[in-house]
Design an enzyme around this catalytic site. Sequence first.
Site, short mmCIF file in Angstrom:
data_model
loop_
_atom_site.label_atom_id
_atom_site.label_comp_id
_atom_site.label_asym_id
_atom_site.label_seq_id
_atom_site.Cartn_x
_atom_site.Cartn_y
_atom_site.Cartn_z
N HIS A 137 0.83 -1.21 0.00
CA HIS A 137 0.00 0.00 0.00
C HIS A 137 0.87 1.26 0.00
O HIS A 137 0.40 2.33 0.39
CB HIS A 137 -0.97 0.01 1.19
CG HIS A 137 -2.09 -0.97 1.02
ND1 HIS A 137 -2.91 -1.39 2.04
CD2 HIS A 137 -2.55 -1.63 -0.09
CE1 HIS A 137 -3.81 -2.26 1.59
NE2 HIS A 137 -3.59 -2.42 0.30
N ALA A 257 0.72 -9.29 18.05
CA ALA A 257 1.97 -9.44 17.30
C ALA A 257 3.19 -9.41 18.22
O ALA A 257 4.12 -10.22 18.07
CB ALA A 257 2.08 -8.32 16.27
P1 OAD Z 1 -7.30 -2.75 10.12
O1 OAD Z 1 -7.34 -1.53 10.95
O2 OAD Z 1 -8.41 -3.01 9.18
O3 OAD Z 1 -7.21 -4.04 11.03
C1 OAD Z 1 -6.28 -4.15 12.06
C2 OAD Z 1 -6.26 -5.57 12.54
O4 OAD Z 1 -5.25 -5.67 13.53
C3 OAD Z 1 -7.56 -6.08 13.17
O5 OAD Z 1 -7.87 -7.36 12.66
C4 OAD Z 1 -7.23 -6.17 14.67
O6 OAD Z 1 -7.92 -7.22 15.34
C5 OAD Z 1 -5.75 -6.46 14.61
N1 OAD Z 1 -4.99 -6.05 15.81
C6 OAD Z 1 -5.25 -5.05 16.67
N2 OAD Z 1 -4.30 -4.97 17.60
C7 OAD Z 1 -3.41 -5.97 17.33
C8 OAD Z 1 -2.18 -6.40 17.93
N3 OAD Z 1 -1.68 -5.80 19.00
N4 OAD Z 1 -1.54 -7.46 17.35
C9 OAD Z 1 -2.04 -8.08 16.26
N5 OAD Z 1 -3.19 -7.70 15.65
C10 OAD Z 1 -3.85 -6.67 16.18
O7 OAD Z 1 -5.88 -2.71 9.38
P2 OAD Z 1 -5.42 -3.39 8.03
O8 OAD Z 1 -5.99 -4.76 7.90
O9 OAD Z 1 -3.95 -3.24 7.93
O10 OAD Z 1 -5.08 0.80 3.36
O11 OAD Z 1 -6.11 -2.46 6.98
C11 OAD Z 1 -5.91 -2.71 5.63
C12 OAD Z 1 -5.81 -1.43 4.88
O12 OAD Z 1 -6.96 -0.62 5.14
C13 OAD Z 1 -4.66 -0.54 5.28
O13 OAD Z 1 -3.45 -0.90 4.66
C14 OAD Z 1 -5.12 0.78 4.80
C15 OAD Z 1 -6.54 0.75 5.29
O14 OAD Z 1 -7.38 1.54 4.62
C16 OAD Z 1 -4.69 1.87 2.72
O15 OAD Z 1 -4.26 2.86 3.26
C17 OAD Z 1 -4.86 1.72 1.24
#
Ligand code: OAD
Length: 269
Positions: A137, A257
């Site tokens: 991204h 993590a």
């Molecule tokens: P999200 O904010 O959608 O999801 C974060 C995930 O991290 C969730 O499943 C949480 O349960 C998990 N989580 C929270 N705390 C955690 C921890 N301490 N250890 C492990 N996991 C944990 O973030 P992304 O999936 O990265 O795109 O979002 C995908 C994309 O949406 C991003 O790259 C961004 C956003 O819009 C762009 O900017 C294009």
Amino acid sequence: MPSPESPRSVQPEEVTAVEVPPAVLELARSARRVCVLTGAGMSAESGIPTFRDVQVGLWERFDPMELASPEAWRHDPAQVWAWYSWRASLVRAAQPNAGHEALAAWQQRAGVDLQVATQNVDDLHERGGAEVLAHIHGSLFALRCDTCDRPSHTAYRDLAEPVAEVDPPACEREGCEGQVRPGVVWFGEALPQEEFFAAVEAAQEADLVLVVGTSGLVHPAATIPHLAGARGVPVVEINPRETEVSEAADHVWRATAAQALPALLAQLG
Ligand code: OAD
């Protein structure tokens, strides 16, 4: 706004058990090629809020998804630039966590080829010592002109606290009337093809895919574990909460993590 059930940052004290599931340990011990796909949860314990966290303070009223779009940039570049300047200030002040460091240490182990493909636009993997195969991204700090596309050597303004508007710098190229924009992929924009396909290939050719801290809601990044799984590659999810990836994963490990990855590394033997 995110619903109350939205994913959010989870801090280590909320999840107590750090026992490595035996099946996960077995897979990790025997894997020669490992592909780790990371999302915002990877950096949560460094203090960077995830995208679907309920935002606080000034940004509480905004949905980050709505700020991450070409339409938002066209409509109000100063607001979007202020949002990214704030995130960049948070990232600069943050430190890689024990999870980032464990991945870097795992990469250093003899006999293992470990590739990191991240959706994160921060640089915490690199600052934790890991080499990143793909920022699918984009990168927060890879600034470029919104008009002529040239890389820019300007920088975000360092913000001690969030502000509503910051004017983006003008493009440095003579005659160009563009503005400098973040080097991230916005909704509706194409992913960097080379990086995306490098990530797909690394996942499909791995002996083990670890999916860490992503909600699996954003495509096509979210298809990568499925593409690997379809080739018979075991997929393990590390996430304290259920996600869109969970069902298709061979194993789910409900841990953060910064808990799971150091525990796994310590027990690799
Ligand atoms: P999200 O904010 O959608 O999801 C974060 C995930 O991290 C969730 O499943 C949480 O349960 C998990 N989580 C929270 N705390 C955690 C921890 N301490 N250890 C492990 N996991 C944990 O973030 P992304 O999936 O990265 O795109 O979002 C995908 C994309 O949406 C991003 O790259 C961004 C956003 O819009 C762009 O900017 C294009």
